[in-house]
Design a protein around this motif. Structure first.
Motif, PDB file in Angstrom:
ATOM      1  N   LEU A  76      33.954  74.698  34.136  1.00  0.00           N
ATOM      2  CA  LEU A  76      33.617  75.816  35.011  1.00  0.00           C
ATOM      3  C   LEU A  76      32.113  76.053  35.026  1.00  0.00           C
ATOM      4  CD1 LEU A  76      36.500  78.301  34.181  1.00  0.00           C
ATOM      5  CD2 LEU A  76      36.202  76.940  36.245  1.00  0.00           C
ATOM      6  N   GLY A  77      31.451  75.848  33.884  1.00  0.00           N
ATOM      7  CA  GLY A  77      30.007  76.006  33.799  1.00  0.00           C
ATOM      8  C   GLY A  77      29.266  75.079  34.741  1.00  0.00           C
ATOM      9  N   LEU A  78      29.796  73.872  34.936  1.00  0.00           N
ATOM     10  CA  LEU A  78      29.181  72.937  35.878  1.00  0.00           C
ATOM     11  C   LEU A  78      29.144  73.525  37.282  1.00  0.00           C
ATOM     12  CD1 LEU A  78      30.814  69.563  34.748  1.00  0.00           C
ATOM     13  CD2 LEU A  78      28.450  70.302  34.379  1.00  0.00           C
ATOM     14  N   PHE A  79      30.223  74.170  37.690  1.00  0.00           N
ATOM     15  CA  PHE A  79      30.281  74.766  39.024  1.00  0.00           C
ATOM     16  C   PHE A  79      29.379  75.992  39.140  1.00  0.00           C
ATOM     17  CE2 PHE A  79      34.272  72.394  38.941  1.00  0.00           C
ATOM     18  CZ  PHE A  79      34.181  71.725  40.150  1.00  0.00           C
ATOM     19  N   VAL A  80      29.251  76.762  38.059  1.00  0.00           N
ATOM     20  CA  VAL A  80      28.405  77.949  38.081  1.00  0.00           C
ATOM     21  C   VAL A  80      26.937  77.545  38.201  1.00  0.00           C
ATOM     22  CG1 VAL A  80      27.591  79.895  36.670  1.00  0.00           C
ATOM     23  CG2 VAL A  80      30.033  79.390  36.819  1.00  0.00           C
ATOM     24  N   GLU A  81      26.545  76.498  37.473  1.00  0.00           N
ATOM     25  CA  GLU A  81      25.144  76.081  37.425  1.00  0.00           C
ATOM     26  C   GLU A  81      24.711  75.280  38.650  1.00  0.00           C
ATOM     27  OE1 GLU A  81      24.986  73.919  33.790  1.00  0.00           O
ATOM     28  OE2 GLU A  81      25.424  75.688  32.571  1.00  0.00           O
ATOM     29  N   ASP A  82      25.618  74.568  39.294  1.00  0.00           N
ATOM     30  CA  ASP A  82      25.250  73.641  40.366  1.00  0.00           C
ATOM     31  C   ASP A  82      25.898  74.064  41.688  1.00  0.00           C
ATOM     32  OD1 ASP A  82      24.603  71.521  41.984  1.00  0.00           O
ATOM     33  OD2 ASP A  82      25.325  69.976  40.610  1.00  0.00           O
ATOM     34  N   ALA A  83      25.127  74.722  42.533  1.00  0.00           N
ATOM     35  CA  ALA A  83      25.635  75.207  43.814  1.00  0.00           C
ATOM     36  C   ALA A  83      26.083  74.056  44.704  1.00  0.00           C
ATOM     37  CB  ALA A  83      24.598  76.060  44.519  1.00  0.00           C
ATOM     38  N   ALA A  84      25.375  72.945  44.649  1.00  0.00           N
ATOM     39  CA  ALA A  84      25.735  71.786  45.484  1.00  0.00           C
ATOM     40  C   ALA A  84      27.110  71.268  45.105  1.00  0.00           C
ATOM     41  CB  ALA A  84      24.694  70.685  45.341  1.00  0.00           C
ATOM     42  N   LEU A  85      27.425  71.281  43.823  1.00  0.00           N
ATOM     43  CA  LEU A  85      28.731  70.843  43.357  1.00  0.00           C
ATOM     44  C   LEU A  85      29.838  71.784  43.835  1.00  0.00           C
ATOM     45  CD1 LEU A  85      30.216  68.738  41.626  1.00  0.00           C
ATOM     46  CD2 LEU A  85      29.803  70.196  39.652  1.00  0.00           C
ATOM     47  N   ARG A  86      29.547  73.078  43.844  1.00  0.00           N
ATOM     48  CA  ARG A  86      30.530  74.067  44.304  1.00  0.00           C
ATOM     49  C   ARG A  86      30.913  73.869  45.749  1.00  0.00           C
ATOM     50  NH1 ARG A  86      27.515  78.096  41.557  1.00  0.00           N
ATOM     51  NH2 ARG A  86      26.454  78.626  43.479  1.00  0.00           N
ATOM     52  N   TYR A  87      29.984  73.482  46.571  1.00  0.00           N
ATOM     53  CA  TYR A  87      30.236  73.386  47.995  1.00  0.00           C
ATOM     54  C   TYR A  87      30.471  71.965  48.476  1.00  0.00           C
ATOM     55  CZ  TYR A  87      28.763  78.192  47.860  1.00  0.00           C
ATOM     56  OH  TYR A  87      28.669  79.509  47.551  1.00  0.00           O
ATOM     57  N   ALA A  88      30.559  71.031  47.545  1.00  0.00           N
ATOM     58  CA  ALA A  88      30.767  69.622  47.909  1.00  0.00           C
ATOM     59  C   ALA A  88      32.200  69.372  48.327  1.00  0.00           C
ATOM     60  CB  ALA A  88      30.427  68.722  46.735  1.00  0.00           C
TER      61      ALA A  88
END
Length: 172
Positions: free
Chosen positions: A160-172
Motif C-alpha cells: 500500500l505504501g508503494l501506491f501512497v508514495e507513487d502517484a503514477a503507479l496509482r493511476y497506471a
C-alpha cells in the motif's frame, strides 16, 4: 425456492467475493482433469496429494471448463496451484465482525436480532479511499478475516505504501 442451507452458502460466498454461476453436472466430471492439470501446470508433482481429493478435483475440473483454460495453449505451463494456509488468518464469526464494525453487514432477510451499525461507522468506511470497486472489494477481503502474522501485515503495508508514495503507479 432455495433451502436455508443454500441461502447460507450463497451468503458466505458473497462475503468472500466469490462469483456464483450455475453449472451443468457434466462440467464436474473427472475424466480429463489430471491431463488438463498437467498441461496447465507443466507438471503434476505440486498437486499429487490433491489428486486424491475427488470433490476438490471435481471443482477444479469445473473451473477449468468454466474459464475455458484449455482453449489457449499460450497458458499451458503458466499456472500454479497452492494450498491456502488458513491458520494465517484470525477466524471471526458474524457476531465478532458486527461487534468490531469491520465492514458493513448486509441485512439478513430472516430478521436477525442485534444492532447493525451504519456503513459509515465501520473500519472499512474509515480506510476506504479506493477509486474502483475492485480496490474496495480487495480492502474488504483484507479486513475480513484479518491476518495474524506480523510479516503478512507488514507486506500489505509496504504494498500500500508503494501506491501512497507513487502517484503514477496509482493511476497506471
Amino acid at each position: 425456492v432455495e433451502s436455508a442451507e443454500m441461502q447460507r452458502v450463497k451468503q458466505i460466498l458473497d462475503c468472500c467475493s466469490v462469483a456464483i454461476a450455475p453449472r451443468k453436472r457434466a462440467d464436474f466430471k473427472l475424466d480429463d482433469v489430471e491431463q488438463d492439470l498437467e498441461r496447465l501446470l507443466g507438471s503434476l508433482t505440486q498437486v499429487l496429494p490433491h489428486l486424491e481429493l475427488r470433490q476438490a478435483m471435481s471443482a477444479v475440473a469445473c473451473l477449468i471448463k468454466h474459464m475455458d483454460l484449455m482453449s489457449d495453449a499460450s497458458g499451458f505451463g503458466q499456472y500454479k496451484m497452492e494450498t491456502l494456509d488458513l491458520t494465517q488468518y484470525l477466524r471471526l464469526d458474524a457476531a465478532a465482525i458486527r461487534a468490531l464494525d469491520l465492514v458493513p453487514i448486509q441485512s439478513n432477510t430472516s430478521g436477525s436480532s442485534g444492532s447493525s451499525s451504519s456503513p459509515s461507522s465501520t473500519l472499512f468506511h474509515t480506510l476506504n479511499r479506493c477509486r474502483t470497486s475492485m480496490g474496495a472489494r480487495r480492502l474488504s477481503r483484507w479486513l475480513r478475516p484479518p491476518l495474524l502474522s506480523l510479516e503478512g501485515i507488514q507486506l500489505r503495508q509496504s504494498l500500500l505504501g508503494l501506491f501512497v508514495e507513487d502517484a503514477a503507479l496509482r493511476y497506471a
